[in-house]
Design a protein around this motif. Structure first.
Motif, PDB file in Angstrom:
ATOM      1  N   ASP A 180       0.828  -1.212   0.000  1.00 20.87           N
ATOM      2  CA  ASP A 180       0.000   0.000   0.000  1.00 20.87           C
ATOM      3  C   ASP A 180       0.862   1.261   0.000  1.00 20.87           C
ATOM      4  OD1 ASP A 180      -2.370  -1.399  -0.066  1.00 20.87           O
ATOM      5  OD2 ASP A 180      -2.592  -1.439   2.142  1.00 20.87           O
ATOM      6  N   GLN A 181       1.918   1.222   0.775  1.00 25.58           N
ATOM      7  CA  GLN A 181       2.830   2.361   0.794  1.00 25.58           C
ATOM      8  C   GLN A 181       3.491   2.548  -0.569  1.00 25.58           C
ATOM      9  OE1 GLN A 181       5.311   1.094   4.041  1.00 25.58           O
ATOM     10  NE2 GLN A 181       4.219   2.378   5.548  1.00 25.58           N
ATOM     11  N   THR A 182       3.869   1.450  -1.188  1.00 26.76           N
ATOM     12  CA  THR A 182       4.479   1.518  -2.516  1.00 26.76           C
ATOM     13  C   THR A 182       3.482   2.080  -3.521  1.00 26.76           C
ATOM     14  OG1 THR A 182       5.843  -0.390  -1.964  1.00 26.76           O
ATOM     15  CG2 THR A 182       5.670   0.194  -4.297  1.00 26.76           C
ATOM     16  N   LEU A 210       1.018   4.120  -2.856  1.00 31.72           N
ATOM     17  CA  LEU A 210       0.868   5.558  -2.579  1.00 31.72           C
ATOM     18  C   LEU A 210       2.034   6.340  -3.177  1.00 31.72           C
ATOM     19  CD1 LEU A 210      -0.410   5.582   1.117  1.00 31.72           C
ATOM     20  CD2 LEU A 210      -1.663   6.267  -0.923  1.00 31.72           C
ATOM     21  N   ILE A 211       3.221   5.800  -3.049  1.00 34.28           N
ATOM     22  CA  ILE A 211       4.393   6.452  -3.629  1.00 34.28           C
ATOM     23  C   ILE A 211       4.258   6.490  -5.153  1.00 34.28           C
ATOM     24  CG2 ILE A 211       6.883   6.230  -4.010  1.00 34.28           C
ATOM     25  CD1 ILE A 211       7.038   5.110  -1.116  1.00 34.28           C
ATOM     26  N   ALA A 212       3.812   5.387  -5.744  1.00 35.36           N
ATOM     27  CA  ALA A 212       3.609   5.322  -7.189  1.00 35.36           C
ATOM     28  C   ALA A 212       2.558   6.349  -7.626  1.00 35.36           C
ATOM     29  CB  ALA A 212       3.193   3.922  -7.613  1.00 35.36           C
ATOM     30  N   ALA A 213       1.507   6.512  -6.820  1.00 40.87           N
ATOM     31  CA  ALA A 213       0.471   7.500  -7.148  1.00 40.87           C
ATOM     32  C   ALA A 213       1.048   8.917  -7.126  1.00 40.87           C
ATOM     33  CB  ALA A 213      -0.699   7.392  -6.169  1.00 40.87           C
ATOM     34  N   GLY A 214       1.895   9.186  -6.152  1.00 38.79           N
ATOM     35  CA  GLY A 214       2.540  10.497  -6.093  1.00 38.79           C
ATOM     36  C   GLY A 214       3.448  10.733  -7.282  1.00 38.79           C
ATOM     37  N   ILE A 215       4.169   9.695  -7.668  1.00 40.08           N
ATOM     38  CA  ILE A 215       5.053   9.807  -8.833  1.00 40.08           C
ATOM     39  C   ILE A 215       4.226  10.034 -10.097  1.00 40.08           C
ATOM     40  CG2 ILE A 215       6.694   8.547 -10.279  1.00 40.08           C
ATOM     41  CD1 ILE A 215       7.708   7.217  -7.657  1.00 40.08           C
ATOM     42  N   GLU A 216       3.089   9.301 -10.216  1.00 39.76           N
ATOM     43  CA  GLU A 216       2.191   9.503 -11.361  1.00 39.76           C
ATOM     44  C   GLU A 216       1.737  10.949 -11.448  1.00 39.76           C
ATOM     45  OE1 GLU A 216      -1.291   6.999 -11.606  1.00 39.76           O
ATOM     46  OE2 GLU A 216      -0.121   5.263 -10.993  1.00 39.76           O
TER      47      GLU A 216
END
Length: 110
Positions: A30-32, A34-40
């Protein structure tokens, strides 16, 4: 969330690759995500800014073309005005010379 729907699959995959590459030990999925969503979101914002910059550059380029066309047209009209003015100066002098030649010729015939 509406912005996430506009993001391409390629961008999502790239963001997930970056998130997994920077994943820390013990980090949950889930944390990964969220990080991927921020990068997107960052990638989408970057693309949006580049798109706006490209649009602005295109507008400036088109404006420059219009200005150059106006300038060239103005210079062309000035050149044609000068040419017509130079031709207009020859006409009175030519008529004066012809009239004097005619006057002298008429005077000599008497």
């Amino acid at each position: 969330m509406a912005a996430a729907k506009n993001v391409s699959d390629e961008t999502k995959n790239e963001a997930m690759k970056v998130a997994k590459a920077t994943q820390k030990p013990g980090q949950t999925k889930d944390q990964t995500k969220l990080i991927a969503a921020g990068i997107e979101k960052g990638i989408a914002e970057y693309k949006k800014q580049n798109k706006n910059k490209a649009r602005d550059r295109d507008r400036a380029r088109k404006q420059d073309i219009k200005v150059k066309a106006r300038t060239a047209k103005a210079e062309e009209s000035e050149t044609s005005d000068l040419e017509s003015q130079s031709n207009n100066h020859l006409l009175p002098w030519g008529l004066l010379v012809i009239s004097w030649i005619g006057f002298i010729g008429f005077s000599l015939m008497k």
